[in-house]
Design a protein around this motif. Structure first.
Motif, PDB file in Angstrom:
ATOM      1  N   ALA A  48      45.935  37.308  33.701  1.00 54.65           N
ATOM      2  CA  ALA A  48      44.965  38.084  34.184  1.00 54.65           C
ATOM      3  C   ALA A  48      45.112  39.570  33.144  1.00 54.65           C
ATOM      4  O   ALA A  48      43.915  40.308  33.151  1.00 54.65           O
ATOM      5  CB  ALA A  48      45.188  38.708  35.467  1.00 54.65           C
ATOM      6  N   ASN A  77      40.962  40.824  32.488  1.00 60.86           N
ATOM      7  CA  ASN A  77      40.508  41.502  33.457  1.00 60.86           C
ATOM      8  C   ASN A  77      39.356  42.455  32.907  1.00 60.86           C
ATOM      9  O   ASN A  77      39.015  42.536  31.804  1.00 60.86           O
ATOM     10  CB  ASN A  77      41.432  42.558  34.183  1.00 60.86           C
ATOM     11  N   MET A 117      44.308  35.482  38.945  1.00 60.14           N
ATOM     12  CA  MET A 117      45.005  36.710  39.681  1.00 60.14           C
ATOM     13  C   MET A 117      46.088  36.205  40.820  1.00 60.14           C
ATOM     14  O   MET A 117      45.853  34.747  41.081  1.00 60.14           O
ATOM     15  CB  MET A 117      43.788  37.397  40.589  1.00 60.14           C
TER      16      MET A 117
END
Ligand SMILES: Cc1cc2nc3c(=O)[nH]c(=O)nc-3n(C[C@H](O)[C@H](O)[C@H](O)COP(=O)(O)OP(=O)(O)OC[C@H]3O[C@@H](n4cnc5c(N)ncnc54)[C@H](O)[C@@H]3O)c2cc1C
Length: 370
Positions: free
Chosen positions: A54, A58, A328
């Motif tokens: 992640a 992101n 995630m």
């Protein structure tokens, strides 16, 4: 493939600390270990060519929780717990800024705005009603009133009249953050091997044997920072949660600036390099998105495009340049798991959607368990 004597001696012998995962947590953990143990031999193992979870995927919101999220949290946690959660994010962002410097992460504080859909009038009214109470509750964290109403100056469509803005919220350049963390890691004589997947380990009491997809070696301590992938190595309740994103091509005279939360945080967007980065829509298919596989689906990508067209950029032509996803790590609690797993194994995982905010702190806390 057998490793040569030189390969083994140089890279894989006498390892004091091995960190699995080179996301924000793993890199910060390794850097904090170096501070505490200047002479230790530290190795990071990463399954991707680049970090592949992640931290490089992101949206780069340096955020603390929108007002509706805080009110939802208050339904399941005590006031003290909610203040503690927000404070952790605040402290984590200050630590990130201190460790890397604002220029190196392109920290920009344009504020974060929560937008309420026209159809969410009850939620909107209750957030307005509780504004004063939430500001009072969080005053010890922010020092002053964080939330205020703002008129719809960016002319978004299909939303309520005002945004509720947290003026302390900011945005960063995620790529710069990870690339500068990697530079620091190199500068601090920490070894990093990419495209190596840790498959398992055996804790023998005073030493651990680590098995990877390419070789085995021994280490004194193991720190697992694999977040969404944690259940592959640990018996912890961390569920993978894929999040999909798209980004537009540059848009001439783009007037939108800031970070935005829409539909109770299920959608989020921001400006970056005269583009709009837009993500979310996991709520359209929670089950399908509970996966370790990267990928994009028509269901979610079409919805992202349609909200972009109808609400965010209703009168501005745009083209999509790129789409991607990240994985995630979620659980039934918002708190990350930072703990000792066995004699020589430790973990810092389950960062949810707030890893930019808390990742530096979790990495540091993980290193301090050793
Ligand atoms: C699309 C998206 C948008 C987001 N937006 C935001 C935001 O705006 N603000 C915010 O605060 N947070 C946001 N997040 C969440 C944030 O990115 C994460 O919480 C954070 O990056 C987690 O960091 P980490 O180091 O724990 O995990 P990761 O970055 O996932 O790092 C774990 C690493 O471990 C590696 N790994 C896994 N298993 C193994 C193995 N067996 N062997 C070797 N290596 C392994 C992976 O390849 C990965 O690189 C977002 C996440 C996504 C996906």
């Amino acid at each position: 493939m057998n490793l040569s004597y030189w390969e083994y001696k140089t890279w894989l012998s006498n390892i004091d600390f091995t960190v699995v995962g080179s996301g924000i947590v793993g890199l910060n953990c390794a850097l904090s270990l170096r501070e505490r143990f200047p002479k230790a031999k530290i190795l990071i193992l990463e399954k991707g060519t680049l970090p592949e979870g992640a931290s490089t995927k992101n949206a780069g919101f340096a955020c603390f929780g929108s007002i509706s999220e805080i009110l939802a949290d208050l339904e399941h946690h005590s006031e003290e717990e909610v203040v503690e959660l927000v404070k952790k994010r605040w402290d984590g962002i200050q630590l990130l800024r201190k460790n890397l410097g604002d220029t190196n992460i392109d920290f920009q504080q344009h504020g974060g705005h929560e937008l309420f859909l026209k159809s969410h009038d009850t939620l909107y009214q209750s957030c307005l009603k509780e504004l004063k109470k939430v500001n009072q509750l969080l005053k010890p964290v922010f020092g002053e009133k964080a939330f205020q109403t703002n008129e719809n100056s960016f002319n978004f469509k299909n939303i309520q009249e005002n945004y509720i803005t947290n003026r302390f919220e900011a945005q960063i350049d995620t790529g710069k953050m990870v690339s500068n963390l990697l530079k620091l890691v190199q500068k601090n004589r920490i070894g990093i091997l990419n495209s190596i997947k840790v498959e398992g380990f055996t804790d023998n009491g005073d030493m651990l044997t680590v098995k990877t997809d390419q070789f085995e070696f021994q280490t004194k301590k193991l720190c697992i920072a694999t977040n969404g992938f944690a259940s592959q190595l640990l018996e912890e309740t961390v569920k993978p949660a894929r999040a999909q994103v798209l980004i537009t091509k540059p848009i001439k005279n783009l007037h939108i600036k800031g970070t935005f939360h829409l539909d109770e945080g299920y959608y989020y967007f921001r400006n970056i390099d005269n583009r709009i980065l837009f993500g979310g829509g996991r709520n359209l298919d929670f089950q399908g998105e509970q996966t370790l596989k990267f990928g994009e689906t028509d269901l979610i990508q079409n919805q992202l495009e349609s909200i972009l067209k109808e609400s965010i950029l209703p009168s501005t032509p745009f083209e999509i340049e790129r789409r991607w996803s990240g994985i995630m790590g979620m659980g039934n609690q918002k708190k990350p798991i930072v703990k000792q797993v066995s004699n020589n194994v430790f973990c810092g995982v389950r960062l949810g959607g707030m890893g930019i905010a808390i990742g530096s702190l979790v990495g540091k806390e993980l290193s301090e368990l050793l």
